[in-house]
Design a protein around this motif. Structure first.
Motif, PDB file in Angstrom:
ATOM      1  N   ILE A 160       0.821  -1.222   0.000  1.00  9.22           N
ATOM      2  CA  ILE A 160       0.000   0.000   0.000  1.00  9.22           C
ATOM      3  C   ILE A 160       0.857   1.276   0.000  1.00  9.22           C
ATOM      4  O   ILE A 160       0.625   2.169  -0.811  1.00  9.22           O
ATOM      5  CB  ILE A 160      -1.037  -0.053   1.145  1.00  9.22           C
TER       6      ILE A 160
ATOM      7  N   PHE B 246       2.152   1.746  -3.439  1.00  8.60           N
ATOM      8  CA  PHE B 246       1.097   2.230  -4.337  1.00  8.60           C
ATOM      9  C   PHE B 246       0.900   3.734  -4.151  1.00  8.60           C
ATOM     10  O   PHE B 246       0.845   4.495  -5.125  1.00  8.60           O
ATOM     11  CB  PHE B 246      -0.207   1.475  -4.053  1.00  8.60           C
ATOM     12  N   LEU B 247       0.834   4.149  -2.872  1.00 10.76           N
ATOM     13  CA  LEU B 247       0.625   5.575  -2.592  1.00 10.76           C
ATOM     14  C   LEU B 247       1.803   6.403  -3.092  1.00 10.76           C
ATOM     15  O   LEU B 247       1.617   7.483  -3.666  1.00 10.76           O
ATOM     16  CB  LEU B 247       0.427   5.795  -1.089  1.00 10.76           C
TER      17      LEU B 247
ATOM     18  N   TYR C 123       1.486   6.565  -6.796  1.00 10.32           N
ATOM     19  CA  TYR C 123       0.319   7.340  -7.227  1.00 10.32           C
ATOM     20  C   TYR C 123       0.531   8.833  -6.992  1.00 10.32           C
ATOM     21  O   TYR C 123       0.248   9.658  -7.852  1.00 10.32           O
ATOM     22  CB  TYR C 123      -0.928   6.869  -6.474  1.00 10.32           C
ATOM     23  N   LEU C 124       1.039   9.161  -5.798  1.00 14.98           N
ATOM     24  CA  LEU C 124       1.133  10.574  -5.442  1.00 14.98           C
ATOM     25  C   LEU C 124       2.365  11.235  -6.054  1.00 14.98           C
ATOM     26  O   LEU C 124       2.292  12.340  -6.579  1.00 14.98           O
ATOM     27  CB  LEU C 124       1.152  10.731  -3.918  1.00 14.98           C
TER      28      LEU C 124
ATOM     29  N   HIS D  23       3.024  15.077  -7.036  1.00 17.72           N
ATOM     30  CA  HIS D  23       2.913  15.928  -5.844  1.00 17.72           C
ATOM     31  C   HIS D  23       4.283  16.066  -5.184  1.00 17.72           C
ATOM     32  O   HIS D  23       5.204  15.291  -5.479  1.00 17.72           O
ATOM     33  CB  HIS D  23       1.915  15.322  -4.867  1.00 17.72           C
TER      34      HIS D  23
ATOM     35  N   LEU E 211       3.661  16.165   0.930  1.00 17.01           N
ATOM     36  CA  LEU E 211       2.336  15.542   0.849  1.00 17.01           C
ATOM     37  C   LEU E 211       2.467  14.033   0.648  1.00 17.01           C
ATOM     38  O   LEU E 211       1.814  13.234   1.345  1.00 17.01           O
ATOM     39  CB  LEU E 211       1.553  16.160  -0.316  1.00 17.01           C
TER      40      LEU E 211
ATOM     41  N   LEU F 299       1.216  11.245   3.497  1.00 14.47           N
ATOM     42  CA  LEU F 299       0.155  10.270   3.239  1.00 14.47           C
ATOM     43  C   LEU F 299       0.703   8.842   3.191  1.00 14.47           C
ATOM     44  O   LEU F 299       0.049   7.906   3.651  1.00 14.47           O
ATOM     45  CB  LEU F 299      -0.563  10.597   1.926  1.00 14.47           C
TER      46      LEU F 299
ATOM     47  N   THR G 103      -1.058   6.823   6.256  1.00 15.33           N
ATOM     48  CA  THR G 103      -2.117   5.875   5.868  1.00 15.33           C
ATOM     49  C   THR G 103      -1.883   4.483   6.473  1.00 15.33           C
ATOM     50  O   THR G 103      -2.794   3.935   7.112  1.00 15.33           O
ATOM     51  CB  THR G 103      -2.256   5.813   4.332  1.00 15.33           C
TER      52      THR G 103
ATOM     53  N   LEU H 292      -4.199   2.558   9.138  1.00 15.60           N
ATOM     54  CA  LEU H 292      -4.753   1.233   8.831  1.00 15.60           C
ATOM     55  C   LEU H 292      -4.419   0.243   9.950  1.00 15.60           C
ATOM     56  O   LEU H 292      -5.265  -0.546  10.368  1.00 15.60           O
ATOM     57  CB  LEU H 292      -4.198   0.699   7.505  1.00 15.60           C
TER      58      LEU H 292
ATOM     59  N   SER I 167      -6.292   8.113  -4.672  1.00 14.18           N
ATOM     60  CA  SER I 167      -5.383   7.138  -4.064  1.00 14.18           C
ATOM     61  C   SER I 167      -5.947   6.642  -2.732  1.00 14.18           C
ATOM     62  O   SER I 167      -5.896   5.450  -2.431  1.00 14.18           O
ATOM     63  CB  SER I 167      -3.989   7.739  -3.869  1.00 14.18           C
TER      64      SER I 167
ATOM     65  N   VAL J 252      -7.144   2.777  -1.716  1.00 18.15           N
ATOM     66  CA  VAL J 252      -6.625   2.039  -0.548  1.00 18.15           C
ATOM     67  C   VAL J 252      -7.788   1.568   0.324  1.00 18.15           C
ATOM     68  O   VAL J 252      -7.816   0.403   0.764  1.00 18.15           O
ATOM     69  CB  VAL J 252      -5.635   2.930   0.253  1.00 18.15           C
TER      70      VAL J 252
END
Lengths: 186, 505
Positions: A127, A130-131, A134-135, A141, A145, A149, A153, A157, B397, B401
């Motif tokens: 995860i 992935f973040l 993605y970010l 970004h 940031l 995140l 995150t 979780l 995103s 998740v």
């Protein structure tokens, strides 16, 4: 219907190209027909007619006959697509928006890769990766940031799912890293 | 009087500090979800449902209903500030909400939307309270034949009234029903439809997996494709003077709002209709009855109030058949129904007898949710403006998740996470070819009830198929269902006749 199909064929031979939307509609309907046959084949493993033992329809009847209806409707869409009045017959828009198709494909692949990584790398590697992708790479970004995140995150979780709800997320080979945390919170 | 007694007891539950807190959290979360372009109540409920395991079942349902309410309020925020509907239910709000914002009256439009939503929500909750018990009493007489006929009726409303392609609607209903049959046969217990011999299919396909796939992953993929550039957020702030002026203006629209509320409530009860057509109908009728119809589409406050009362009323309306009959009136209520079944609270008339505390607690919480939603909505406007500026990639995103983890949590099987991604991609592609998604979700939720009632009836009646039409209630339902089913065909025949009668070219 046959006249319509012949007319369409003539139109194709005459160089008239049918719309992408119409082709896509037909391909999807054909795919649903194949899927319906597959469902029917599976359902027929159980009795699809009257069940003399328990009375009432057999266990396979409900999915079998519904798949049959699906097959007929999808067949109807395929046949209809040869008529000039078919939906999408005059829709010149592309099925996938060429400007954004790449984004959709890339995101889907990244998501698939993340799920594929879950059993061996675990949620707490897959995860954040992935973040991060993605970010930072996809979303372009800044590091603040992205970093905030990507770190917050998984922490959220862990405390929400594992500590509060007692639902253990897959950890793969990272499992031993969590033993001290398990000892502390469970 | 008895009703007031029940409601009073309900308020004793819903006004407990924990439930007030839950309602506040729910409406705030719902407002944010609803305000995000592309995400509406159904997405919010689908994504958040797995997280609600944190609270006891009855509170979880109150939380989900509060999210549902909040999201219905929130939809208007992006319609007004961005010009993009937060959800399809708020499409009609953009017609006049956006022009108002462009004229510098964003604050007034937001006040009108919030106040109208409150009026719509409140009138519809009162109607809900009045109709719930009589409807549940009627439903008590239902046997399996009536249940089957009712589910069939719910599906045929999609065919007759849904407005989507009839063949595609039937395909989606059948697909949902077939997917609901995956797992073990209800009567013999034999395994069926175990695709590729995957053991994950033995426990069936959860409605949650399909819903998160379609309304989480699929929705975001769809939004990625359709949203090419970041939309412009119109700034808005609300002063007390503006609030006072807005409320005075809204006060003049009682006729429009009352009409919208009644219309929304009754349209919302129909499975195929729901909040979007209700809002559009209310907008159309408000324009028709208005003294100044020419102002509609150019920033008329009535044009904001009419759809907002109707869509909120419709959301309450769709809760009524779900709670009293066990037949959801919309995809969101289908998810709520699935959630309730998951927690062991089976919606239907028996719920009113077996769990009155829960039912009346829930009904009374709709009143409190409505009140909090309007207060939070108005108080947090600056926060919404800030949140709408959040880059879309951040939202996407995080939703992804949540979809993956939320999909894994209930069953703790990676099989379900794969299914979510699969359903997301397939749903996204099918949606592009105009396959409607709501019947699919409803069919998956109602599939087991439909099959069970069908087979139970036939076993009890020794295979007499006429049993469905011979019993008066189920016969009536079947007749209406047949009417809905032939409605598109009649329309088609009428079109053909008209074409034949028109002069040849």
């Amino acid at each position: 219907m046959i006249t319509g199909a012949r007319g369409k064929l003539r139109a194709c031979l005459g160089g008239k190209v049918e719309t992408i939307m119409l082709t896509a509609d037909r391909v999807l309907a054909a795919g649903i027909m194949v899927l319906s046959v597959y469902f029917m084949w599976h359902a027929s493993a159980l009795p699809i007619g009257w069940n003399g033992m328990t009375g009432g329809p057999g266990g396979g009847a409900f999915p079998f006959w519904l798949s049959g209806i699906m097959f007929l409707c999808a067949g109807g869409i395929v046949l209809r697509s040869f008529k000039d009045s078919a939906p999408f017959a005059k829709d010149d828009t592309p099925f996938f928006d060429p400007d954004t198709l790449r984004s959709v494909v890339v995101v889907t692949l990244a998501l698939t890769a993340t799920v594929a990584a879950l059993p061996f790398a675990g949620a707490y590697i897959a995860i954040p990766m992935f973040l991060l992708w993605y970010l930072k790479i996809y979303g372009k970004h800044g590091w603040v940031l992205t970093g905030a995140l990507t770190i917050c995150t998984p922490v959220f979780l862990f405390f929400f799912f594992e500590v509060t709800l007692k639902i253990l997320l897959p950890k793969g080979w990272t499992e031993p890293w969590f033993f001290p945390l398990y000892a502390r919170f469970f | 009087m008895e009703l007031l007694g029940y409601l009073g007891e309900g308020f004793a539950t819903s006004l407990m500090p924990i439930n007030i807190l839950i309602v506040m959290i729910g409406v705030t979360a719902g407002l944010f979800i609803g305000a995000m372009p592309g995400l509406g109540s159904v997405n919010g409920v689908a994504i958040v449902l797995p997280i609600t395991f944190i609270v006891p079942p009855s509170s979880a349902i109150i939380l989900l209903c509060a999210i549902y309410y909040g999201a219905m309020y929130g939809g208007a925020i992006s319609s007004i500030l961005l010009g993009i509907p937060g959800a399809s239910t708020a499409v009609a709000t953009t017609f006049d909400g956006r022009p108002m914002a462009q004229q510098g009256k964003a604050g007034l439009a937001l006040i009108a939307a919030a106040a109208a939503s409150f009026v719509g929500g409140t009138i519809s909750v009162v109607l809900f309270t009045l109709f719930a018990v009589p409807l549940a009493d009627v439903a008590l007489a239902f046997g399996p034949a009536e249940e089957f006929a009712l589910v069939l009726l719910a599906f045929t409303t999609f065919v007759g009234l849904g407005g989507d392609d009839v063949l595609k609607t039937i395909i989606m209903i059948c697909l949902g029903l077939v997917l609901s049959a995956v797992g073990l046969d209800l009567i013999s217990g034999d395994p069926r439809l175990i695709f590729f011999d995957q053991p994950g299919f033995y426990s069936g396909i959860s409605f949650l997996v399909l819903a998160i796939g379609i309304y989480g992953v699929g929705e975001i993929l769809y939004t990625i494709e359709t949203q090419k550039s970041a939309p412009q957020v119109t700034p808005a702030k609300i002063t007390f003077r503006e609030l006072w002026y807005g409320l005075k203006e809204i006060n003049k629209l009682w006729k429009t709002m009352s009409f919208g509320s009644f219309l929304g409530f009754f349209v919302g009860m129909l499975p195929a209709a729901g909040a979007t057509p209700a809002a559009l109908m209310s907008y159309g009728i408000a324009k028709l009855l208005s003294k100044k119809p020419e102002t509609f589409g150019k920033g008329a406050i009535e044009g904001v109030a009419a759809p907002e009362t109707a869509n909120n009323a419709a959301s309450t309306g769709s809760l009524l058949p779900m709670l009293t009959l066990g037949i959801p009136g919309s995809p969101t209520t289908a998810l709520l129904l699935g959630g309730m079944v998951m927690w062991g609270l089976v919606p239907g008339p028996m719920l009113f007898i077996e769990q009155p505390d829960f039912v009346w607690g829930l009904i009374s919480s709709l009143y409190t949710a409505n009140l909090f939603a309007v207060l939070v909505n108005l108080a947090l406007i600056p926060l919404f403006v800030w949140a709408l500026r959040m880059p879309f990639t951040v939202l996407c995103s995080l939703v992804f998740v949540l979809c993956l983890v939320g999909g894994f949590a209930p069953s703790q099987k990676l099989h379900d996470v794969w299914l979510i991604v699969g359903f997301g991609v397939v749903g996204y592609v099918l949606r592009k070819a105009d396959y409607p998604m709501a019947p699919l979700v409803l069919a998956l939720v109602l599939g087991p009830l439909m099959e069970r009632s069908f087979r139970q009836t036939l076993i009890a009646e020794q295979g007499n198929m006429m049993a469905f039409v011979e019993r008066p209630i189920s016969g009536t339902f079947m007749a209406i269902a047949a009417l809905f089913f032939v409605l598109p065909m009649l329309k088609h025949v009428k079109r053909l006749l008209r074409r034949d009668l028109s002069p040849a070219e």
